[in-house]
Design a protein around this motif. Structure first.
Motif, PDB file in Angstrom:
ATOM      1  N   SER A  23       0.816  -1.255   0.143  1.00 62.74           N
ATOM      2  CA  SER A  23       0.043  -0.041   0.227  1.00 62.74           C
ATOM      3  C   SER A  23       0.781   0.989  -0.103  1.00 62.74           C
ATOM      4  O   SER A  23       1.713   1.113   0.112  1.00 62.74           O
ATOM      5  N   GLN A  24       0.095   2.442  -0.162  1.00 62.92           N
ATOM      6  CA  GLN A  24       1.081   3.478   0.009  1.00 62.92           C
ATOM      7  C   GLN A  24       1.051   4.310   0.646  1.00 62.92           C
ATOM      8  O   GLN A  24       2.989   4.625   1.046  1.00 62.92           O
ATOM      9  N   GLN A  25       1.167   3.599   1.788  1.00 63.41           N
ATOM     10  CA  GLN A  25       0.997   3.897   3.504  1.00 63.41           C
ATOM     11  C   GLN A  25       2.258   3.297   3.630  1.00 63.41           C
ATOM     12  O   GLN A  25       3.080   3.533   4.475  1.00 63.41           O
ATOM     13  N   MET A  56       4.325   1.736   1.443  1.00 60.10           N
ATOM     14  CA  MET A  56       5.829   2.709   1.119  1.00 60.10           C
ATOM     15  C   MET A  56       6.085   3.805   1.065  1.00 60.10           C
ATOM     16  O   MET A  56       7.695   3.502   1.272  1.00 60.10           O
ATOM     17  N   GLU A  57       5.136   4.779   2.065  1.00 52.80           N
ATOM     18  CA  GLU A  57       5.808   6.314   2.704  1.00 52.80           C
ATOM     19  C   GLU A  57       6.856   5.840   3.885  1.00 52.80           C
ATOM     20  O   GLU A  57       7.480   6.366   4.262  1.00 52.80           O
TER      21      GLU A  57
END
Length: 62
Positions: free
Chosen positions: A2-4, A6-7
Motif C-alpha cells: 500500500s501507499q502507506q 511504502m511511505e
C-alpha cells in the motif's frame, strides 16, 4: 504494498541514513576539554574532538 506502507518504509530508510552529532558543551579551559575528550574516547570508544569555540566580542564593554 500500500501507499502507506511504502511511505513508512521510505521514512525508515531515510532515518537509517541520517547521522546525528552530540555536542557536550563548552569548557573554559583547553586542558579540561582535552581531559573530557580523552575520557569519552577511553570510556565509550567514541571519537571526540576539541575545537575552539567562536566567541564574538561585545561592543558594550561587558
Amino acid at each position: 504494498m500500500s501507499q502507506q506502507q511504502m511511505e513508512s518504509k521510505d521514512i525508515h530508510n531515510k532515518t537509517l541514513r541520517q547521522r546525528y552529532r552530540i555536542i557536550t558543551g563548552a569548557f573554559v579551559d583547553k586542558v579540561i576539554a582535552e581531559q573530557v575528550a580523552k575520557e569519552i574516547k577511553e570510556r565509550y570508544g567514541l571519537t571526540a574532538y576539541v575545537i575552539p569555540e567562536h566567541v564574538e566580542k561585545s561592543g558594550s564593554g561587558f
